[in-house]
Design an enzyme around this catalytic site. Sequence first.
Site, PDB file in Angstrom:
ATOM      1  N   PHE A 117       0.857  -1.185   0.000  1.00  0.00           N
ATOM      2  CA  PHE A 117       0.000   0.000   0.000  1.00  0.00           C
ATOM      3  C   PHE A 117       0.890   1.231   0.000  1.00  0.00           C
ATOM      4  CE2 PHE A 117      -2.277   3.515   1.919  1.00  0.00           C
ATOM      5  CZ  PHE A 117      -3.466   3.499   1.206  1.00  0.00           C
TER       6      PHE A 117
ATOM      7  N   ASP B  90       9.367   3.386   1.046  1.00  0.00           N
ATOM      8  CA  ASP B  90       8.207   4.136   1.514  1.00  0.00           C
ATOM      9  C   ASP B  90       8.098   4.019   3.027  1.00  0.00           C
ATOM     10  OD1 ASP B  90       5.791   5.276   2.048  1.00  0.00           O
ATOM     11  OD2 ASP B  90       4.614   4.038   0.679  1.00  0.00           O
TER      12      ASP B  90
ATOM     13  N   LYS C 291       2.748  11.128   7.793  1.00  0.00           N
ATOM     14  CA  LYS C 291       2.155  10.695   9.058  1.00  0.00           C
ATOM     15  C   LYS C 291       2.832  11.340  10.270  1.00  0.00           C
ATOM     16  CE  LYS C 291      -0.149   6.522   7.459  1.00  0.00           C
ATOM     17  NZ  LYS C 291      -1.532   7.007   7.668  1.00  0.00           N
TER      18      LYS C 291
ATOM     19  N   THR D  22       1.233  23.576  -6.127  1.00  0.00           N
ATOM     20  CA  THR D  22       1.108  24.936  -5.603  1.00  0.00           C
ATOM     21  C   THR D  22       1.828  25.114  -4.271  1.00  0.00           C
ATOM     22  OG1 THR D  22      -1.029  25.239  -6.695  1.00  0.00           O
ATOM     23  CG2 THR D  22      -0.531  26.707  -4.850  1.00  0.00           C
TER      24      THR D  22
END
Length: 505
Positions: free
Chosen positions: A222, A331, A362, A386
């Site tokens: 995931f 990750d 997180k 942005t």
Amino acid sequence: MASLKNVGRSLARCTLQSVARGPHIQSVRCRAAAPAVNVRPVDDEPAAPMVKTAIPGPRSKELLRDLESIQNSEAVQFFVDYDRSHGNYITDADDNVLLDLYTQIASIPIGYNHPNLMAVMQKPENLGHFINRPALGVFPPKDWAEKLRKTLLAVAPPGMSEVQTMACGACSVEHAQKALFIAYKARQRGGAPPTKEELSSCVMNQPPGSPDLSILSFKGAFHGRTMGALAVTHSKAIHKLDFPTPLWPAASFPELRYPLEDFVQENRAEEERCLAEVRDLIEIYQKKGRPVVGIAVEPIQCEGGDNHATPYFFQGLQDITRENSIGLLIDEVQTGCASTGKFWAHEHWNLREPPDTVSFAKKMLTGGFYYREQYRPKEGFRIFNTWVGDPAKVTLLEEVVKVIKSQNLVTNMANIGEYLQQGLKDAQTKFPGVVKNARGLGSLCSIDFNNSATRDKAILALREKGIHVGSCGDVAIRLRPTLIFQKKHADVFFDCFDSVLSSFK
């Protein structure tokens, strides 16, 4: 986890005194007691859970009906009174107080309403960071480089000295993948600029400007819910249903057998099998004309079921990336920021050199990724949106880093992790027909139930007793405590866990 809002609750409470523990559980855990560290208590933290109503209670149900008039709210479990949540305890809208071992899906670093963070919010010199949200890629604050050095670079993975902020975990993975693609094509061009044909064709999603490249990931992985992150996500159908994603290779992730010390040879053979599969897939996709430019992997497949592998496996993955001149994306969105007993989980692997990119979010409060120098794009606007992050979150992270260092919270996680893991192992010894496969790295712990129905009942039963945990995979519960979690909190959890497991015997 499935919605819990329609499930009834009883109001059974477990006793919180140590004398109520089972004798076997108590004696083993005490022998494994963690050395003291300088963890200071959070103001107003409750002494124990307190459950007054079913969860979700009347007020949460009322709020749910209101929210449902605006948006789909099937995922909502209960509403929270964040003003009254403190330390390791979360208070819901019905005044139920729960010991929180799930912490907003592993994203609360030093507890709810930590006094140091409250003070940061009130400092006049920080107001500009909270009131204004600059477009960091083009108009950063004048102190931006200094803030990055004090925060993200102060805790950077060993050997890494460059970082790019982002807003969340999924976009961190997305842009880390882009860095791999950019570097791969730059190497292919040998320093030459893109051709006119590449520049014109890419705008219409056509080669050669939009090349047919791929990133290898793992079954059960995931990496996020945005489209690029979904391409390397393979855990649950609900994440991917109806979305077009590129056909990229997905290798088997090792399925280790527990206890690890009893299956050393079998687990080594399993990891060898998976590494061989990675090599085969890279070769297959090269022949397909869809070359693999990098490998994306989690240190622990958290959403996929808290699936672990040994350092040998990850060292082998890095060897494969070097053999094929491709990148390694680690990750660390859920595993980073000290939970595993080191600041970064991949520090446990003793890699021969740093990874190429490391994504985070997180507990780090901001998203982003670290990268090696060769993965820095040469042009502006290539890794860009942005905001590319939020200086307010980095301001809070600066204080979090100070607390982690001053209170030695990395060591705290190593010690508490050992205590939690031993308690889970004790539980599976006492309840062999109910739970199994206790495992963890630092405080990032989990245990499997024999089936998903029993796991789901256990989560609800724990909540009735004032304990909030999370699920993962098909049969596991996962523990994701704060960095200020202590032995006394673990004992409250184990008292209730023992009570719940006893009811399933």
